[in-house]
Write an enzyme that holds these catalytic residues in place. Sequence first.
Site, PDB file in Angstrom:
ATOM      1  CG  ASP A  47      -1.899   1.145   1.218  1.00 21.30           C
ATOM      2  OD1 ASP A  47      -2.892   1.032   0.474  1.00 21.30           O
ATOM      3  OD2 ASP A  47      -1.682   2.138   1.925  1.00 21.30           O
ATOM      4  CG  LEU A  48       1.414   3.597  -3.455  1.00 15.59           C
ATOM      5  CD1 LEU A  48       1.036   4.500  -4.620  1.00 15.59           C
ATOM      6  CD2 LEU A  48       2.889   3.275  -3.486  1.00 15.59           C
ATOM      7  CG  ASP A  77      -3.157   3.831  -2.177  1.00 12.91           C
ATOM      8  OD1 ASP A  77      -4.206   3.251  -1.846  1.00 12.91           O
ATOM      9  OD2 ASP A  77      -2.490   4.498  -1.367  1.00 12.91           O
TER      10      ASP A  77
END
Length: 188
Positions: free
Chosen positions: A68-69, A111
């Site tokens: 996950d960003l 994301d």
Amino acid sequence: MPIGLMTISTVTILSFMNQRKIRSTISDKSMHDHLTGLYNRHYLELNLDTLIKKSLAFDKEISIAFIDLDNFKNINDKYGHKRGDEVLEFMGKLIKSSIRETDNAIRYGGDEFIILYQDTSTEKALEITERINTKMKKNDFLYENKISISSGIVSYQKNENWKELINRADKAMYDSKKSGKDKISIAL
């Protein structure tokens, strides 16, 4: 064979070949994320169970990374969604260039990304995921905007279904976020 019959046969064959090509293109597009070029969640849901069974049949380990960003929302808020899309596209290329041909990269949603590491131990999956993180930090724009990744890595456990595998990886990723982000957690 009469010319009229040959013409009808040729048109029928060409039409069939064209329809097959269109179906193949539609099928391919339904399995790939248009923005990143990676496989999409639909692909994952249709194929993960089969990939697990294949690995088990050959007594091979399968590991996954749930990525996950961190702070991605800030990019969309500060620069707009077009710039956010550019970051996601960059991430797709970065992930794809960092994994082996036997591995599968998926844009899970938003994301979030998943990498299926086939015939790979947890330690090797960690090494590859760290390489992705290192490459990411070399991007000035991402570095300046404090974009990093939080990841969770797991290996398949006996009798686990694919949803349980994904959930364990997701939980490990959230453990990384809770402990300060920009980390990789391994769930045993």
